[in-house]
Design a protein around this motif. Structure first.
Motif, PDB file in Angstrom:
ATOM      1  N   ASP A 395      36.541  49.348  32.638  1.00  0.00           N
ATOM      2  CA  ASP A 395      37.790  48.776  32.803  1.00  0.00           C
ATOM      3  C   ASP A 395      38.993  49.556  32.074  1.00  0.00           C
ATOM      4  O   ASP A 395      39.887  49.344  31.398  1.00  0.00           O
ATOM      5  CB  ASP A 395      37.845  47.515  31.888  1.00  0.00           C
ATOM      6  N   LYS A 397      41.538  51.451  33.375  1.00  0.00           N
ATOM      7  CA  LYS A 397      42.794  51.462  33.765  1.00  0.00           C
ATOM      8  C   LYS A 397      43.585  50.440  33.157  1.00  0.00           C
ATOM      9  O   LYS A 397      44.823  50.591  32.533  1.00  0.00           O
ATOM     10  CB  LYS A 397      43.028  51.328  35.046  1.00  0.00           C
ATOM     11  N   MET A 398      43.083  49.098  32.917  1.00  0.00           N
ATOM     12  CA  MET A 398      43.495  48.191  32.330  1.00  0.00           C
ATOM     13  C   MET A 398      43.804  48.287  30.972  1.00  0.00           C
ATOM     14  O   MET A 398      44.782  47.738  30.073  1.00  0.00           O
ATOM     15  CB  MET A 398      42.784  46.703  32.648  1.00  0.00           C
ATOM     16  N   ARG A 447      40.603  38.879  28.411  1.00  0.00           N
ATOM     17  CA  ARG A 447      39.929  39.896  29.479  1.00  0.00           C
ATOM     18  C   ARG A 447      38.378  39.708  29.521  1.00  0.00           C
ATOM     19  O   ARG A 447      37.995  39.726  30.701  1.00  0.00           O
ATOM     20  CB  ARG A 447      40.229  41.174  29.053  1.00  0.00           C
ATOM     21  N   TRP A 453      36.604  43.088  33.852  1.00  0.00           N
ATOM     22  CA  TRP A 453      36.192  44.188  33.204  1.00  0.00           C
ATOM     23  C   TRP A 453      35.021  44.856  33.582  1.00  0.00           C
ATOM     24  O   TRP A 453      35.131  45.982  33.450  1.00  0.00           O
ATOM     25  CB  TRP A 453      36.183  43.951  31.554  1.00  0.00           C
TER      26      TRP A 453
END
Length: 464
Positions: A395, A397-398, A447, A453
């Motif tokens: 995960d 990019k987030m 998240r 994720w």
């Protein structure tokens, strides 16, 4: 959702990875503490100069951590795929080598960039942190002796991280122990001019660090290129074709580099705020930062173990088990953060009293210690999640987006207001500068629960 569970196999596996990593971090911190104590004996000006110069060098260090940890996300997943015995072993093995190759190439290019900057404009770099001419002069001396260090520091650091990802955790620990004693002897010799060597003071500290980094790189790279049987990366593989993996490397690994680069810049923004609050504040921060690092060594170890365990579990194709492990890692973060806070409170007075500094510096250091003990609970929890579980799930990019928003929209503006507009006490300045750690902790829980994720990762021909 269980934060704590009677699962001896899980905890044993995590700490089997985490403790060697933590011990290696502890030794590295010991090297930094030696530098601080030895240079500190020369006076607050020398201590401030080396501390601020290392603030810039730490940008490169964090960049390399980002490169290494980004590559580790892929390496852990490919290593799990290789062990899954599902017919994709050769593809996973080639992807492993391609990942290491790309990582080393970028590291060397980055080292060259930082070396040029450090060599060509040392005075300008120091002026980012302070206006004190004497500190600038000594910091520039330290910079000039640190130019070559980037290449050895970077390549050994990223190689260490990927070796850990395939289970090689003991060798880096042994190398760090050796480097500790090399650095101790070199510092003593060149800072104070012993055994017939010239008394170099601040320059001697930089030279001692360089010698230790050369030792580390020689052993770690020697093992990677000639002895390692897991990745099986050899010197000729530095010239291998990597085109089939570049897209996946950029998608998964580069956001980790960007995220950690943002963190590095943010930390240096904090250093700039502190640097302009006076030499006493700078010295106090140098003292307390070592204690903070000591209190987080196990946390850092568990964070990296979290990324490795999560990546390997997903590589084996077990999503449900990864979710269960994610909640257990969250519980570990809360527990370790609390223990770290208690540790800081227990050692703050002995640590501060061991330095020969002014009463003003002592007072500021006391406030900073209290602030760190509060923030560390949140920092431990979100660090294990963001740098461990969520990153290991791909995960990235987030996480890059979250680091950006929480740091630049919240922490930095609040810190500047607290320090330069409201002139609040040191405790509240530090809490404001680290407020992103609090908010990020709650974001991590949301998240993790969403399961978004967990990302698929490709070797170039397969996805898992």
């Amino acid at each position: 959702m269980k934060l704590f569970k009677n699962n001896p196999a899980f905890y044993k596996g995590v700490f089997a990875l985490a403790f060697p990593i933590a011990l290696q971090s502890l030794i590295s911190i010991g090297v930094n503490m030696l530098d601080t104590i030895m240079v500190g004996s020369l006076g607050e000006t020398s201590l401030s100069a080396t501390s601020l110069a290392n603030s810039f060098i730490s940008i490169y260090h964090i960049f390399c951590m980002g490169l290494g940890m980004g590559a580790s996300v892929l390496v852990s997943r490919y290593w799990g795929m290789k062990k899954a015995s599902d017919g994709h072993e050769q593809e996973a093995s080639r992807a492993l080598k391609q990942t290491v190759c790309l990582m080393l190439r970028i590291t060397v290019m980055l080292a060259a960039l930082f070396a040029v900057l450090t060599l060509s404009m040392p005075d300008r770099l120091m002026k980012m942190y302070t206006n004190d001419e004497q500190i600038i002069r000594l910091g520039s001396v330290y910079f000039r002796w640190s130019v070559v260090t980037y290449f050895f520091l970077g390549t050994s650091l990223v190689s260490t991280i990927v070796l850990r990802s395939v289970g090689q955790v003991r060798l880096p620990l042994y190398v760090s122990i050796g480097a500790f004693f090399v650095n101790l002897g070199a510092n003593y010799t060149f800072i104070f001019g012993k055994f017939g060597a010239p008394r170099m003071e601040v320059a001697g500290a930089a030279l001692g660090t360089l010698i230790a980094r050369v030792f580390e790189a020689a052993v770690i790279l020697g093992f990677l290129f000639f002895k390692d049987k897991n990745i099986k990366f050899r010197i000729q593989d530095l010239f291998m074709k990597t085109g089939s993996l570049i897209g996946e490397y950029v998608r998964i690994s580069i956001p980790v580099l960007v995220s950690d680069a943002i963190l590095a810049i943010g930390n240096n923004s904090v250093a700039m705020v502190i640097g302009h609050l006076g030499a006493a504040f700078v010295a106090a921060n140098a003292i307390t930062s070592v204690t903070q690092q000591l209190s987080t060594v196990v946390i850092q170890g568990v964070s990296q173990a979290g990324a490795i365990v999560t990546g390997q579990t997903l590589g084996l194709g077990n999503k449900d088990r990864s979710m269960e492990q994610g909640w257990l890692f969250l519980g570990l973060g809360l527990a370790l953060g609390t223990v770290s806070a208690l540790f800081i409170m227990a050692v703050k007075n002995p640590v501060i009293s061991s330095y020969n500094v002014s009463e003003e510096t002592i007072n500021i250091a006391q406030q900073l210690m209290l602030a760190i003990s509060f923030i560390i609970v949140f920092q431990a929890t979100n660090s294990i999640m963001t740098k461990g579980v969520l990153r290991g799930g791909g995960d990235t990019k987030m996480l890059m987006l979250a680091d950006n928003v929480f740091l630049w929209v919240l922490s930095i503006p609040l810190g500047i207001l607290a320090g330069f507009v409201f002139h609040w006490p040191a405790f509240w300045i530090y809490v404001c500068l680290k407020s992103d750690q609090i908010v990020k902790t709650f974001w991590c829980v949301i998240r993790l629960k969403s399961e978004k994720w967990i990302k698929k990762i490709s070797t170039g021909t397969t996805v898992k």
